[in-house]
Motif scaffolding. Structure first.
Motif, PDB file in Angstrom:
ATOM      1  N   ASP A 102     -15.652   8.748  -0.597  1.00 53.87           N
ATOM      2  CA  ASP A 102     -15.763   9.419   0.694  1.00 53.87           C
ATOM      3  C   ASP A 102     -17.142  10.076   0.784  1.00 53.87           C
ATOM      4  OD1 ASP A 102     -15.728  11.218   2.800  1.00 53.87           O
ATOM      5  OD2 ASP A 102     -13.666  11.846   2.448  1.00 53.87           O
ATOM      6  N   HIS A 141     -18.440  12.233   2.473  1.00 56.69           N
ATOM      7  CA  HIS A 141     -18.543  13.673   2.716  1.00 56.69           C
ATOM      8  C   HIS A 141     -18.387  14.494   1.436  1.00 56.69           C
ATOM      9  CE1 HIS A 141     -18.328  13.010   7.038  1.00 56.69           C
ATOM     10  NE2 HIS A 141     -17.453  12.071   6.759  1.00 56.69           N
ATOM     11  N   HIS A 142     -17.936  13.848   0.375  1.00 58.10           N
ATOM     12  CA  HIS A 142     -17.600  14.583  -0.853  1.00 58.10           C
ATOM     13  C   HIS A 142     -18.547  14.256  -1.995  1.00 58.10           C
ATOM     14  CE1 HIS A 142     -13.471  16.105   0.212  1.00 58.10           C
ATOM     15  NE2 HIS A 142     -13.845  15.433   1.273  1.00 58.10           N
ATOM     16  N   MET A 145      -9.166  12.308   2.575  1.00 58.59           N
ATOM     17  CA  MET A 145      -9.039  11.891   3.971  1.00 58.59           C
ATOM     18  C   MET A 145      -9.258  10.393   4.094  1.00 58.59           C
ATOM     19  SD  MET A 145     -11.421  14.762   5.705  1.00 58.59           S
ATOM     20  CE  MET A 145     -11.378  16.482   5.177  1.00 58.59           C
ATOM     21  N   LYS A 173      -8.937   6.767   6.277  1.00 57.75           N
ATOM     22  CA  LYS A 173      -9.100   6.479   7.706  1.00 57.75           C
ATOM     23  C   LYS A 173      -8.699   5.041   8.023  1.00 57.75           C
ATOM     24  CE  LYS A 173     -13.688   6.119   6.455  1.00 57.75           C
ATOM     25  NZ  LYS A 173     -14.878   6.585   6.051  1.00 57.75           N
ATOM     26  N   ASN A 174      -8.180   4.890   9.199  1.00 63.15           N
ATOM     27  CA  ASN A 174      -7.761   3.565   9.682  1.00 63.15           C
ATOM     28  C   ASN A 174      -8.489   3.307  10.984  1.00 63.15           C
ATOM     29  OD1 ASN A 174      -5.830   3.792   7.660  1.00 63.15           O
ATOM     30  ND2 ASN A 174      -4.359   4.755   9.051  1.00 63.15           N
ATOM     31  N   ASP A 219     -17.132  19.540   2.466  1.00 61.92           N
ATOM     32  CA  ASP A 219     -17.353  18.383   3.337  1.00 61.92           C
ATOM     33  C   ASP A 219     -18.801  18.047   3.623  1.00 61.92           C
ATOM     34  OD1 ASP A 219     -14.855  17.188   3.955  1.00 61.92           O
ATOM     35  OD2 ASP A 219     -14.284  19.012   5.027  1.00 61.92           O
ATOM     36  N   PHE A 241      -5.340   7.025  14.603  1.00 63.99           N
ATOM     37  CA  PHE A 241      -6.096   7.436  13.424  1.00 63.99           C
ATOM     38  C   PHE A 241      -6.176   8.969  13.380  1.00 63.99           C
ATOM     39  CE2 PHE A 241     -10.467   8.607  11.890  1.00 63.99           C
ATOM     40  CZ  PHE A 241     -10.143   8.520  10.550  1.00 63.99           C
ATOM     41  N   LYS A 261     -25.562  11.644   3.711  1.00 63.00           N
ATOM     42  CA  LYS A 261     -24.755  12.818   4.063  1.00 63.00           C
ATOM     43  C   LYS A 261     -25.357  14.069   3.446  1.00 63.00           C
ATOM     44  CE  LYS A 261     -21.581  15.515   5.469  1.00 63.00           C
ATOM     45  NZ  LYS A 261     -21.334  15.808   6.878  1.00 63.00           N
TER      46      LYS A 261
END
Lengths: 349, 349, 349, 349
Positions: free
Chosen positions: A134, A136-137, C1, C3-4, C97, C312, D235
């Protein structure tokens, strides 16, 4: 951790309050002959590195740094890019006692895990291992443990093996802050290799300063390919000594004739003696198992102040009234008994 | 700069290839008594700092680091935020020999200025001072000079004063990399204060390692308010020694009984002798004035290779066939004469 | 988290999954006239800044950035040096995040505090405020809170005031990540100034993207002197837009004619409606008070998978089976009812 | 570079002073439909990436950033570790116009090379390529060129090929700051692939903002494996847009129906017209070949001030009295003629 000046000539404040083992000082003096090339391209350094190979086996890579923070930060930087995270105890030296050096220099996030008796558990690592892929992490990349721990306990071989296994199964590395690795190895009845490399450790900060040398640590890579950038990272991180021979000579002395082991054994034994002595005092409670060279005791707050009038040491946990007492290569039985008497008097006052 | 192993016991490769002055080694041994509080909160450190105050005057702030790169980076970081720039010679140690440490740690841009005989000029500083207030440009904040310079020359007092004046008139600071400040002061016939603080220097990296100590530098602030953050910056930058007393003791020895001066004077004198000896050799051309302890000579390329079979040293400028020979506190007249003979033989071969 | 991809045209995944408010898009088009100077030196930018002054009062300093992470990092960097620490919730966006951006760019340590309903408490701040003056410890410099919080709750004015007071009494600053400050202000029945500056906030990340603009955030300093370096920090941090007018025009639109308020009010109202609708469903438990535009519900795991086949959204806490549903300026009552039906069907299946 | 406010509706100050091409604005409006997943996991972004693949061929990796500095820094960070250096022109945007962002974020040293007509030469690269393997020296890792250059010239294909070859033979990469790559490709009569990938470029900052979009750049990797970390680096570097579709839609428009080419061709043509018009004016000297969309002229100093009363533009080299005039997608022939008249009047006054 407050501090006072201390009238005592040998305190129980820290193993780095001790001086230099005479054998180490002699080695330094012996190395003071003529000129040698600077920055580690000299025979003293080559010889000291060979000593490491004798202890840890071949196919390793060893580099000297000035201090433990330098060794830890450089070890971690070798394993990470800035978007990675390092999982460690919320009481780890790298987390609480290095003024943010790991974050500043590696750019990584350090994820504090709850500790049990100073140790992180596989469960807490597992829970912290998430958000993989991910963007964001921060991505977990290193598990870092301290051996012996900041609470004076020692991870058991199977505990380290389990952490190493988890790390390697999840594309992570196991880093050991071994500021007191000698005390831990001795405590486990293992040699240096058995207590590190053979358990799956990838990179080790090998501590010298707290085991009787004047100053210097070593970063030991058990997988040479991880050290490819190290020379440059070390120089850029201001950890390259010009007169390297004098750090090398200290490690040569430490790793020769079992000095590392004898000094650590002695310090550990003194800690057990101290534990025994103060355990007898009512209202003194030993809070963690005395595995290595530190004794952590809960004692009445007023007693702390009283003892500190004669001895400087650190209150480890203010609210819980827990103090830390460390033994060194040069602690004597008499030192221990005198100190225990002072403690007894203060507590009983 | 290539390097070979050297059969010679004392080379002219660098003043950091020398060992430790006996008086410094003794001071280290003397400091090895009992336990003292770590990290600089000890009497040895306090005493050494007092020595600095004796030499540089009161109202200064002094901190020890492990090495010159550490001292330079920390001095610069104290004066800057990451969007600042540092103006320095394109041959400055901070620019070419620290593997990008200043950029990495301060975040600042280093602006290389052309040097004349190792020195930057007020004109080149003036030209580089532009883009002020323009958000797209790193903002000049520090002028950094090396004294003695990387070319063995020494800035004259009025040259430093002019740079300091320009700096202060333009909201900048003057930083001095004084890895060889002792050699420079001696060369100018000044004491330590006269050659730095009194000329308008704001922050000084005070070199010890190249003047006969084992390892350690000091950052000296001549305006205490600039050092407010230093304790934290030093720890975070991995430059805080736990057994600080052993660095302090070295500086105590260096600053006592004129040792700093005697050692530097000797090294400078040996350099002048070396200059004299090799000047006689045809086809050996001294390229910069021998102000301090280094001799820079242009000699035929084949001769360089030949000499290096017996002595390790650095080729300073490959294309121009310029080499660097440094003298130390322990260089003897005989060393110089033997070396000059080897040079003569090689050149004449 | 996880996601789809979602078949729904309007989801409840996040307020940043919504598009741009038509009034904002028109403002962008209107700003597309001829040439104007780049980088913020234009009338559109000046006018937008005036709008901020109308809302927050004079004597502020306002700067636009590209996104929320940029605004947060730059706000924090303005307040800190690398040895500082930032106290924040262990669920704060800056902590979990932003992929370690705050640590990487400021060099600071972020200290995670336990949250209660998304909020940090004065007690937890007090506990984390220690080690002051100790060179081994990162020094607390900023308290950072998110308003509205990551759990959809809103700090009460007196809670913010108490944190601000503690901060200022201890030489710290109060920073607010206001990605959803509009939703919070509306929730409190306050205007923008009342809900920030008047409570003692020092620096605010003023969110636009989640309140219907295309992209852009503003850093608002309520003490101008804190922003002295900002222009340079922003450029160096890659957050300076060349065609700044198009960010400015968006904020101009947002802050004109109560658009910010209307959009936030609507989103909040839709969240309360959603809360009402899903509360009726058995086995759906609202876990945090719906103060702003987010609904957090605990629902059976199999239901989550089922709903995600049509919509989603993010599972907020995997183990606890807590999901997050956000409403936006463009969410309709029909959207809410259709979604609630899908939830009901999935839960009851 | 000073700046004034300008009474003119279209200036020659910079191609980023222009607004947005109407076709791009329409694309943005078209993308404003319903909700889509944030952060790039949406069909608009996937479609725009496909457009890049159509132009540059498959097996590439493409990522959007907010601006050119972000694209450059992230491209360089993908290729380096902090001990590396980047070789670039001493007039490169990354060297002089990004406020030290590359140094701060990558930790690398940027090595300024002399330019000839804005271009670095293979010879200067060769000379700067030294100190390889020496731990004291930042290690050269990237050659970075700007195409079209900061002087309005365009590297010839064989010049780029030679630099790429040298880079690859020496374990380095070739990075192109393509803020104006469209203008360069058009100038060379090549398509986008021919002018970059086919010449050996490894990583490209593909500029959109200066070719008529509202804001956004793309980092294009021609070797996918180099982009492995990019999502996280982006990010962490605060360059990840939440409402990504609106950046993607702009690139979709730019890369569809030859818009990129038409806009660039037009701007280049206007520059040639401007060159022609001002060349006739006595005492106006065109200093670099007008290969792309910029005209650099040496004109009398007093004339500069006079023209600036009506038009804002940048003095490129203060002392030499050289100014820069840029043309954009929206510059008209009438704009050029009016401006040339103002120049003529000012020079002749």
């Amino acid at each position: 951790m407050e501090k006072n000046s201390s009238p005592a000539s040998r305190s129980f404040a820290s193993d780095n309050n001790a001086g230099v083992h005479p054998g180490v000082l002699e080695a330094i003096a012996r190395a003071n002959q003529g000129h040698v090339v600077a920055y580690g391209d000299d025979d003293y350094t080559r010889s000291a590195i060979k000593k490491f190979e004798e202890h840890f086996g071949p196919d390793i890579a060893v580099f000297f740094t000035f201090n433990g923070t330098g060794a830890n930060v450089l070890g971690l930087q070798s394993l990470t890019r800035p978007y990675h995270s390092v999982l460690c105890s919320d009481y780890a030296h790298i987390y609480v006692d290095e003024c943010g050096a790991p974050e500043k220099h590696t750019g990584c996030k350090l994820i504090p895990l709850p500790h049990r008796d100073g140790k992180i558990t596989l469960d807490s690592v597992r829970e912290a291992y998430h958000g993989i892929g991910d963007q964001h992490h921060s991505q977990p990349r290193v598990i870092s443990i301290t051996q012996a721990t900041e609470m004076g306990t020692v991870y058991k071989p199977e505990e380290i093996q389990a952490l190493a296994r988890f790390a390697h199964e999840h594309d992570m590395f196991l880093h050991v802050d071994g500021a007191r690795i000698a005390n831990a190895a001795v405590s486990l009845g293992q040699n240096l290799r058995q207590s590190t490399r053979d358990l799956g450790v990838d990179v080790l900060s090998f501590g010298g300063t707290k085991n009787g040398i004047m100053g210097g640590e070593a970063v030991v890579f058990f997988r040479q390919e991880l050290s490819r950038d190290f020379l440059f990272l070390r120089k850029q991180s201001m950890q390259l000594a010009s007169k390297m021979r004098f750090i090398a000579a200290q490690f040569e002395a430490l790793l020769t004739g079992d000095l590392w082991r004898k000094s650590a054994e002695h310090a550990n034994r003194m800690a057990r003696l101290l534990e025994k002595e103060v355990s007898r005092i009512p209202r003194v409670k030993i809070v963690w198992q005395v595995d290595a060279n530190g004794v952590f005791a809960q004692i009445p707050k007023p007693a702390i102040e009283k003892i500190k009038q004669q001895y400087f040491f650190y209150t480890w946990m203010e609210e819980e009234s827990i103090v830390r007492w460390m033994c060194s290569f040069d602690t004597t039985e008499e030192d221990v008994r005198s100190f225990a008497e002072v403690v007894a008097k203060a507590v009983n006052a």
